[in-house]
Motif scaffolding. Structure first.
Motif, PDB file in Angstrom:
ATOM      1  N   GLY A 195     104.390 -25.231 -12.314  1.00 56.64           N
ATOM      2  CA  GLY A 195     104.086 -26.004 -11.068  1.00 56.64           C
ATOM      3  C   GLY A 195     103.761 -25.082 -10.009  1.00 56.64           C
ATOM      4  O   GLY A 195     103.374 -25.529  -8.660  1.00 56.64           O
ATOM      5  N   GLY A 196     103.854 -23.651 -10.351  1.00 59.40           N
ATOM      6  CA  GLY A 196     103.046 -22.967  -9.409  1.00 59.40           C
ATOM      7  C   GLY A 196     103.825 -22.898  -7.778  1.00 59.40           C
ATOM      8  O   GLY A 196     105.083 -23.017  -7.794  1.00 59.40           O
ATOM      9  N   PHE A 197     103.111 -22.549  -6.842  1.00 58.05           N
ATOM     10  CA  PHE A 197     103.849 -22.318  -5.327  1.00 58.05           C
ATOM     11  C   PHE A 197     104.091 -23.599  -5.082  1.00 58.05           C
ATOM     12  O   PHE A 197     105.191 -23.685  -4.328  1.00 58.05           O
ATOM     13  N   GLU A 198     103.450 -24.634  -5.544  1.00 53.44           N
ATOM     14  CA  GLU A 198     103.863 -25.905  -4.968  1.00 53.44           C
ATOM     15  C   GLU A 198     105.351 -26.349  -5.350  1.00 53.44           C
ATOM     16  O   GLU A 198     106.124 -26.801  -4.833  1.00 53.44           O
ATOM     17  N   ALA A 199     105.575 -25.879  -6.716  1.00 49.49           N
ATOM     18  CA  ALA A 199     106.994 -26.265  -7.103  1.00 49.49           C
ATOM     19  C   ALA A 199     107.892 -25.553  -6.580  1.00 49.49           C
ATOM     20  O   ALA A 199     109.025 -25.988  -6.460  1.00 49.49           O
ATOM     21  N   TRP A 200     107.461 -24.252  -6.400  1.00 51.49           N
ATOM     22  CA  TRP A 200     108.458 -23.339  -5.851  1.00 51.49           C
ATOM     23  C   TRP A 200     109.069 -23.745  -4.438  1.00 51.49           C
ATOM     24  O   TRP A 200     110.166 -23.858  -3.949  1.00 51.49           O
ATOM     25  N   ARG A 201     107.890 -24.331  -3.650  1.00 49.49           N
ATOM     26  CA  ARG A 201     108.329 -25.008  -2.265  1.00 49.49           C
ATOM     27  C   ARG A 201     109.062 -26.142  -2.383  1.00 49.49           C
ATOM     28  O   ARG A 201     110.045 -26.299  -1.661  1.00 49.49           O
ATOM     29  N   ALA A 202     108.850 -27.149  -3.259  1.00 51.46           N
ATOM     30  CA  ALA A 202     109.575 -28.179  -3.410  1.00 51.46           C
ATOM     31  C   ALA A 202     110.877 -27.841  -4.067  1.00 51.46           C
ATOM     32  O   ALA A 202     111.977 -28.607  -3.669  1.00 51.46           O
ATOM     33  N   ALA A 203     111.272 -26.850  -4.698  1.00 50.66           N
ATOM     34  CA  ALA A 203     112.649 -26.238  -4.967  1.00 50.66           C
ATOM     35  C   ALA A 203     113.549 -25.832  -3.823  1.00 50.66           C
ATOM     36  O   ALA A 203     114.663 -25.399  -4.230  1.00 50.66           O
ATOM     37  N   GLY A 204     112.719 -25.547  -2.660  1.00 48.66           N
ATOM     38  CA  GLY A 204     113.526 -25.111  -1.646  1.00 48.66           C
ATOM     39  C   GLY A 204     113.753 -23.549  -1.616  1.00 48.66           C
ATOM     40  O   GLY A 204     114.601 -22.950  -0.866  1.00 48.66           O
ATOM     41  N   LEU A 205     113.048 -22.856  -2.689  1.00 54.24           N
ATOM     42  CA  LEU A 205     113.122 -21.335  -2.578  1.00 54.24           C
ATOM     43  C   LEU A 205     112.525 -20.820  -1.435  1.00 54.24           C
ATOM     44  O   LEU A 205     111.639 -21.395  -0.679  1.00 54.24           O
ATOM     45  N   ALA A 206     112.785 -19.598  -0.972  1.00 54.62           N
ATOM     46  CA  ALA A 206     112.282 -18.977  -0.121  1.00 54.62           C
ATOM     47  C   ALA A 206     110.792 -18.804   0.100  1.00 54.62           C
ATOM     48  O   ALA A 206     110.317 -18.360  -0.899  1.00 54.62           O
ATOM     49  N   ILE A 207     110.076 -18.928   1.279  1.00 59.19           N
ATOM     50  CA  ILE A 207     108.691 -18.885   1.539  1.00 59.19           C
ATOM     51  C   ILE A 207     108.528 -18.050   2.843  1.00 59.19           C
ATOM     52  O   ILE A 207     109.512 -18.355   3.840  1.00 59.19           O
ATOM     53  N   HIS A 208     107.763 -17.146   3.007  1.00 60.96           N
ATOM     54  CA  HIS A 208     107.558 -16.787   4.261  1.00 60.96           C
ATOM     55  C   HIS A 208     106.029 -17.251   4.719  1.00 60.96           C
ATOM     56  O   HIS A 208     105.160 -17.302   3.977  1.00 60.96           O
ATOM     57  N   HIS A 209     106.115 -17.828   5.796  1.00 65.41           N
ATOM     58  CA  HIS A 209     104.928 -18.379   6.643  1.00 65.41           C
ATOM     59  C   HIS A 209     104.644 -17.600   7.982  1.00 65.41           C
ATOM     60  O   HIS A 209     105.342 -17.870   8.792  1.00 65.41           O
ATOM     61  N   PRO A 210     103.655 -16.875   7.981  1.00 61.77           N
ATOM     62  CA  PRO A 210     103.391 -16.443   9.196  1.00 61.77           C
ATOM     63  C   PRO A 210     103.281 -17.263  10.451  1.00 61.77           C
ATOM     64  O   PRO A 210     102.780 -18.180  10.155  1.00 61.77           O
ATOM     65  N   ALA A 211     103.817 -16.754  11.490  1.00 65.78           N
ATOM     66  CA  ALA A 211     103.924 -17.500  12.725  1.00 65.78           C
ATOM     67  C   ALA A 211     102.630 -17.884  13.263  1.00 65.78           C
ATOM     68  O   ALA A 211     102.029 -16.814  13.136  1.00 65.78           O
ATOM     69  N   ILE A 212     102.235 -19.229  13.334  1.00 61.11           N
ATOM     70  CA  ILE A 212     100.818 -19.377  14.044  1.00 61.11           C
ATOM     71  C   ILE A 212     101.104 -18.864  15.505  1.00 61.11           C
ATOM     72  O   ILE A 212     101.848 -19.199  16.332  1.00 61.11           O
ATOM     73  N   PRO A 213     100.034 -18.220  15.790  1.00 63.58           N
ATOM     74  CA  PRO A 213     100.199 -17.426  17.209  1.00 63.58           C
ATOM     75  C   PRO A 213      99.920 -18.687  18.237  1.00 63.58           C
ATOM     76  O   PRO A 213      99.152 -19.462  17.976  1.00 63.58           O
ATOM     77  N   THR A 214     100.486 -18.726  19.221  1.00 61.40           N
ATOM     78  CA  THR A 214     100.436 -19.611  20.265  1.00 61.40           C
ATOM     79  C   THR A 214      99.137 -19.479  20.971  1.00 61.40           C
ATOM     80  O   THR A 214      98.848 -18.432  21.504  1.00 61.40           O
ATOM     81  N   GLN A 215      98.648 -20.590  21.498  1.00 63.34           N
ATOM     82  CA  GLN A 215      97.451 -20.413  22.432  1.00 63.34           C
ATOM     83  C   GLN A 215      97.871 -20.221  23.766  1.00 63.34           C
ATOM     84  O   GLN A 215      98.820 -20.812  24.453  1.00 63.34           O
ATOM     85  N   PRO A 216      97.035 -19.456  24.460  1.00 59.66           N
ATOM     86  CA  PRO A 216      97.603 -19.344  26.128  1.00 59.66           C
ATOM     87  C   PRO A 216      97.480 -20.630  26.732  1.00 59.66           C
ATOM     88  O   PRO A 216      96.409 -21.273  26.511  1.00 59.66           O
ATOM     89  N   ARG A 217      98.109 -20.675  27.669  1.00 56.79           N
ATOM     90  CA  ARG A 217      97.970 -22.053  28.545  1.00 56.79           C
ATOM     91  C   ARG A 217      97.232 -21.989  29.484  1.00 56.79           C
ATOM     92  O   ARG A 217      96.800 -21.071  30.332  1.00 56.79           O
TER      93      ARG A 217
END
Length: 134
Positions: A112-134
């Motif tokens: 099931g690859g990464f999708e199954a890993w994520r669905a199983a609730g296992l650890a994932i690192h997702h780099p924070a999306i930089p905030t846009q200047p206001r």
């Protein structure tokens, strides 16, 4: 002539594929590594698995073969257990089979690859999306 469906079934019959949880547990064992073969765009969009080695598919055999001049530091011997991961668990089966064909006989992949890993609730690192200047 076999099509991709038949080829995939044949390849998988020779692999001891792992569930995401089993792959995570196996990766704690010495000489075992998860290898994320997904392209950079997928890793950016969906995240990464902490501790996984990133080797995109088109470089895989050269980076993991301990006899290759282009090998990664972890590729020290043919007995390493490589657990290949793609987005959905299809190309990773073909990649694991390719590794087995070049003598890396302990190679396998994640069902099931990464999708199954994520669905199983296992650890994932997702780099924070930089905030846009206001």
């Amino acid at each position: 002539m076999m099509g991709i469906t038949e080829t995939l079934a044949e390849v998988r019959s020779g692999l001891r594929r792992l569930s995401p949880a089993a792959a995570q547990a196996a990766a704690r064992e010495p000489g075992t590594f998860i290898v994320d073969t997904r392209p950079e765009a997928q890793r950016k969009d969906f995240g990464e698995i902490p501790g996984a080695i990133v080797v995109e598919r088109n470089h895989l055999e050269w980076r993991l073969d301990p006899h290759s001049e282009s090998r990664i530091p972890e590729a020290v011997e043919a007995g390493i257990r490589w657990i290949v991961l793609c987005q959905q668990g299809y190309s990773s089966s073909l990649a694991a089979d390719s590794l087995r064909r070049i003598g890396l006989s302990r190679s396998t992949d994640v069902i099931g690859g990464f999708e199954a890993w994520r669905a199983a609730g296992l650890a994932i690192h997702h780099p924070a999306i930089p905030t846009q200047p206001r």
